[in-house]
Design a protein around this motif. Structure first.
Motif, mmCIF file in Angstrom:
data_model
loop_
_atom_site.group_PDB
_atom_site.id
_atom_site.type_symbol
_atom_site.label_atom_id
_atom_site.label_comp_id
_atom_site.label_asym_id
_atom_site.label_seq_id
_atom_site.Cartn_x
_atom_site.Cartn_y
_atom_site.Cartn_z
ATOM 1 N N ASN A 211 1.326 -1.060 -0.357
ATOM 2 C CA ASN A 211 -0.020 0.089 0.307
ATOM 3 C C ASN A 211 1.026 1.414 0.043
ATOM 4 N N ARG A 212 1.986 0.808 0.497
ATOM 5 C CA ARG A 212 2.898 2.349 0.222
ATOM 6 C C ARG A 212 3.655 2.869 -0.537
ATOM 7 N N ILE A 213 3.680 1.945 -2.211
ATOM 8 C CA ILE A 213 4.083 1.668 -3.212
ATOM 9 C C ILE A 213 3.830 2.554 -4.221
ATOM 10 N N ALA A 214 2.568 2.844 -4.765
ATOM 11 C CA ALA A 214 1.854 4.071 -5.319
ATOM 12 C C ALA A 214 2.005 5.656 -4.014
ATOM 13 N N GLU A 215 1.524 5.423 -3.221
ATOM 14 C CA GLU A 215 2.006 6.888 -2.831
ATOM 15 C C GLU A 215 3.085 7.125 -2.770
ATOM 16 N N SER A 216 3.960 6.091 -2.905
ATOM 17 C CA SER A 216 6.021 6.588 -2.817
ATOM 18 C C SER A 216 6.734 6.978 -4.296
ATOM 19 N N ALA A 217 5.578 6.831 -5.013
ATOM 20 C CA ALA A 217 6.253 6.180 -6.196
ATOM 21 C C ALA A 217 5.316 7.730 -6.941
ATOM 22 N N MET B 138 3.980 10.874 -4.559
ATOM 23 C CA MET B 138 4.590 11.957 -3.581
ATOM 24 C C MET B 138 5.944 11.951 -3.557
ATOM 25 N N GLY B 139 6.632 10.821 -4.611
ATOM 26 C CA GLY B 139 7.564 10.706 -3.948
ATOM 27 C C GLY B 139 8.163 10.246 -2.412
ATOM 28 N N THR B 140 7.073 9.678 -1.383
ATOM 29 C CA THR B 140 7.522 9.671 -0.016
ATOM 30 C C THR B 140 8.654 8.371 0.112
ATOM 31 N N HIS B 141 9.164 8.067 1.207
ATOM 32 C CA HIS B 141 10.275 7.361 0.559
ATOM 33 C C HIS B 141 9.145 5.670 1.595
ATOM 34 N N VAL B 142 9.948 4.888 1.599
ATOM 35 C CA VAL B 142 9.036 3.200 1.611
ATOM 36 C C VAL B 142 10.796 2.984 2.813
ATOM 37 N N VAL B 143 10.365 2.407 3.752
ATOM 38 C CA VAL B 143 11.381 1.184 4.088
ATOM 39 C C VAL B 143 10.625 -0.299 4.517
ATOM 40 N N CYS C 252 14.493 -5.288 5.356
ATOM 41 C CA CYS C 252 15.694 -4.970 5.803
ATOM 42 C C CYS C 252 15.858 -4.163 6.222
ATOM 43 N N GLY C 253 15.373 -2.601 6.673
ATOM 44 C CA GLY C 253 14.756 -1.661 6.976
ATOM 45 C C GLY C 253 16.169 -0.082 5.685
ATOM 46 N N GLU C 254 15.940 -0.208 4.691
ATOM 47 C CA GLU C 254 16.139 -0.242 3.745
ATOM 48 C C GLU C 254 15.506 1.184 4.026
ATOM 49 N N VAL C 255 15.560 2.277 3.803
ATOM 50 C CA VAL C 255 14.957 3.289 3.047
ATOM 51 C C VAL C 255 14.975 4.709 1.577
ATOM 52 N N PHE C 256 14.010 4.556 0.516
ATOM 53 C CA PHE C 256 14.951 4.727 -0.219
ATOM 54 C C PHE C 256 13.204 5.153 -0.931
ATOM 55 N N PRO C 257 12.985 6.763 -1.842
ATOM 56 C CA PRO C 257 11.770 6.199 -2.747
ATOM 57 C C PRO C 257 11.488 4.902 -3.730
ATOM 58 N N VAL C 258 10.554 4.806 -4.473
ATOM 59 C CA VAL C 258 10.053 3.614 -5.002
ATOM 60 C C VAL C 258 10.738 4.276 -6.454
ATOM 61 N N THR C 259 10.771 3.971 -7.494
ATOM 62 C CA THR C 259 10.975 4.744 -8.873
ATOM 63 C C THR C 259 11.562 3.265 -9.582
ATOM 64 N N ARG C 260 10.957 2.386 -9.404
ATOM 65 C CA ARG C 260 11.714 0.712 -10.289
ATOM 66 C C ARG C 260 10.403 0.143 -10.163
ATOM 67 N N SER C 261 9.381 -0.573 -10.993
ATOM 68 C CA SER C 261 9.080 -1.860 -10.783
ATOM 69 C C SER C 261 10.330 -2.694 -11.048
#
Length: 79
Positions: free
Chosen positions: A32-38, A40-45, A48-57
């Motif tokens: 549910n965070r993927i579309a929002e990130s893609a 709005m540019g928000t970051h997902v967690v 493993c703890g890695e934090v980043f914005p979704v840029t690829r599928s």
């Protein structure tokens, strides 16, 4: 006592890329965070703890983060 949230429907995405803009590995994140990130540019967690914005599928056969994969497998066994 601390609580942890479980993923209802994990998905994969990444922030790590190579020189040709191809991701090195994809991570499991809350679906549910993927579309929002893609959008709005928000970051997902990732698991493993890695934090980043979704840029690829991911594409079938894409490499997956080993830490995320192990955590996800343990979560599936607990169900």
């Amino acid at each position: 006592m601390s609580e942890t949230q479980t993923l209802d429907r994990p998905d994969i995405d990444t922030d790590e890329s190579t020189d040709d803009d191809t991701p090195k590995v994809f991570h499991y994140v809350k679906k549910n965070r993927i579309a929002e990130s893609a959008v709005m540019g928000t970051h997902v967690v990732a698991l493993c703890g890695e934090v980043f914005p979704v840029t690829r599928s991911p594409k079938p056969g894409s490499p997956v983060c080993e830490k995320c994969k192990k955590i996800y497998e343990r979560m599936k066994k607990d169900d």
